[in-house]
Motif scaffolding. Structure first.
Motif, short mmCIF file in Angstrom:
data_model
loop_
_atom_site.label_atom_id
_atom_site.label_comp_id
_atom_site.label_asym_id
_atom_site.label_seq_id
_atom_site.Cartn_x
_atom_site.Cartn_y
_atom_site.Cartn_z
N ALA A 129 0.83 -1.20 0.00
CA ALA A 129 0.00 0.00 0.00
C ALA A 129 0.86 1.25 0.00
N SER A 133 -1.66 6.82 1.00
CA SER A 133 -2.99 6.23 1.08
C SER A 133 -3.24 5.64 2.47
N VAL A 134 -2.25 4.95 3.01
CA VAL A 134 -2.38 4.36 4.34
C VAL A 134 -2.56 5.44 5.39
N THR A 182 -3.48 -2.09 -4.41
CA THR A 182 -3.12 -1.17 -3.32
C THR A 182 -4.26 -0.99 -2.32
N THR A 186 -4.21 -1.45 1.87
CA THR A 186 -4.55 -0.20 2.56
C THR A 186 -5.66 -0.44 3.58
#
Length: 425
Positions: A129, A133-134, A182, A186
């Motif tokens: 990820a 975004s995380v 991804t 995430t």
């Protein structure tokens, strides 16, 4: 015969009784039944022999009948959607023609996801990820109340990750696959860890374990979790999957389609069912006997969770695969015995086999996990299947998942409603 022969597209074209019956796919006497019910109008043919029917009216009725037969539960028909992803047949199920339980026994969740998405196997496939975004997804999840359920956490994480992705509206296969690879990690990384020494590295199963159990994982337990994820990737047009396809039909992006699926799995008859089975198992373990626990459930008018499946006459193959692995884990023996007691007790009156929810409950209960852990496992696993179905739907005609409502309300025109007269104090 027709009483005149205008161009086929002419609004005045008329059909004989036989032609109308053929177009409607019914017997001639049924055509006259439609007339008596006011669904068709007729006109006597020249010379008084038989009747004729307006072609446009007959064609409109035929279209309406086809729509109603596709969506009406009263007819026994169900909405049918062509798919190349999962086949369920004779108490077994297959991902793109390959036995799903054998795939899950030999390949990781990530490898199975790739197979379901593309029909190609990618040995060693691993999902990572993006940090940005995380971070956004994790911040959004941490802002939620502590009692928030797993589906809500994952849905908020999906929305946050979508906002961070400026390319989310690209619905090409390559872009959607990039999103899938991804988004899944995430979602896992956004969940608050319960294991103090967790690491956001290793297999997806190892990363997910740290969000589910405070115990240090052993390889056998990680293998069961990874197998469970693979077994749950897809299961044909389950309720959540249908919601995903409806969203994709409207050309919602992949994050939004997944969010639609997450909204459905909270139901006790779908993704949350394993949590109910987990609690039932705990009660049986505390009581030491399934008899009184089952009796109380039935007395309260509740169905026994973890038993039976409308698509399998025998044991759910997903449950069978997980039980076989759990039998190799000594600490799972008490929960396994409780599960067997539940099945045997209910079998005195109704022959119901264990389903995957009961097997998941044995795993979560024996791994020190909360009752909601099964719902989390289910949601993370099924995200891969949702993406596969979204990809299929993006390749279809837009907005085809649009059944027509069968109106049963008051016949119009109705008078305008009058506001109630205020009463003086």
């Amino acid at each position: 015969m027709r009483d005149h022969e205008p161009h086929p597209g002419h609004p005045g074209r008329r059909l004989t009784t036989k032609e109308a019956a053929e177009l409607l796919g019914v017997k001639p006497e049924t055509v006259y039944a439609y007339v008596s019910r006011g669904q068709l109008s007729s006109r006597r043919a020249p010379g008084g022999r038989g009747s004729t029917f307006d072609a446009a009216e007959v064609e409109a009725l035929a279209r309406r009948n086809r729509r109603e037969s596709a969506v009406s539960s009263g007819s026994g028909a169900e909405l049918s959607v062509r798919t190349r992803i999962t086949l369920i047949e004779k108490d077994r199920y297959y991902y793109r023609g390959v036995d799903a339980t054998e795939l899950a026994a030999r390949h990781s969740y990530e490898e199975i996801a790739e197979w379901v998405w593309t029909g190609r196997l990618r040995p060693g496939a691993a999902f990572t990820a993006p940090e940005a975004s995380v971070a956004v997804a994790r911040d959004a999840v941490l802002s939620l109340p502590e009692h928030t359920g797993p589906a809500d956490r994952l849905r908020v994480a999906a929305v946050a990750a979508a906002v961070e992705d400026p390319l989310r509206f690209d619905l090409s296969e390559e872009a959607v696959l990039g999103t899938a690879r991804t988004l899944i990690p995430t979602l896992v990384a956004a969940l608050p860890p319960v294991h103090r020494s967790h690491r956001d590295s290793g297999s997806l199963a190892r990363r997910l374990w740290a969000r589910l159990s405070p115990r240090e994982p052993d390889e056998a337990s990680l293998h069961i979790l990874d197998t469970a994820l693979g077994l749950l990737v897809d299961h044909d047009l389950a309720a959540s999957t249908l919601a995903v396809r409806v969203a994709a039909s409207a050309r919602a992006h992949a994050y939004a389609a997944v969010s639609a699926g997450l909204g459905v799995i909270e139901g006790p008859l779908h993704g949350a069912a394993s949590g109910l089975a987990h609690r039932l198992l705990q009660e049986v373990l505390e009581e030491g006997n399934a008899g009184p626990v089952i009796a109380e459930e039935l007395r309260a008018g509740r169905r026994i969770p973890g038993l039976g499946h409308r698509l399998y006459s025998g044991e759910d193959p997903r449950a069978r695969a997980l039980f076989a692995l759990l039998e190799q884990i000594p600490r799972a023996e008490p929960a396994l015995a409780a599960a067997r007691d539940i099945v045997a007790t209910t079998a005195r009156h109704t022959q119901l086999h264990a389903n995957v929810d009961l097997a998941l409950a044995v795993f979560t209960a024996s791994s020190g996990m909360l009752p909601t852990a099964g719902e989390t496992i289910f949601a993370v696993a099924r995200t891969a299947g949702w993406i596969a179905h979204a990809l299929e739907e993006y390749a279809e005609r837009p907005l085809r998942m649009r059944p027509s409502g069968q109106y049963v309300g008051p016949k119009p025109p109705q008078p305008l409603p009058e506001a109630p007269v205020p009463v003086a104090d």
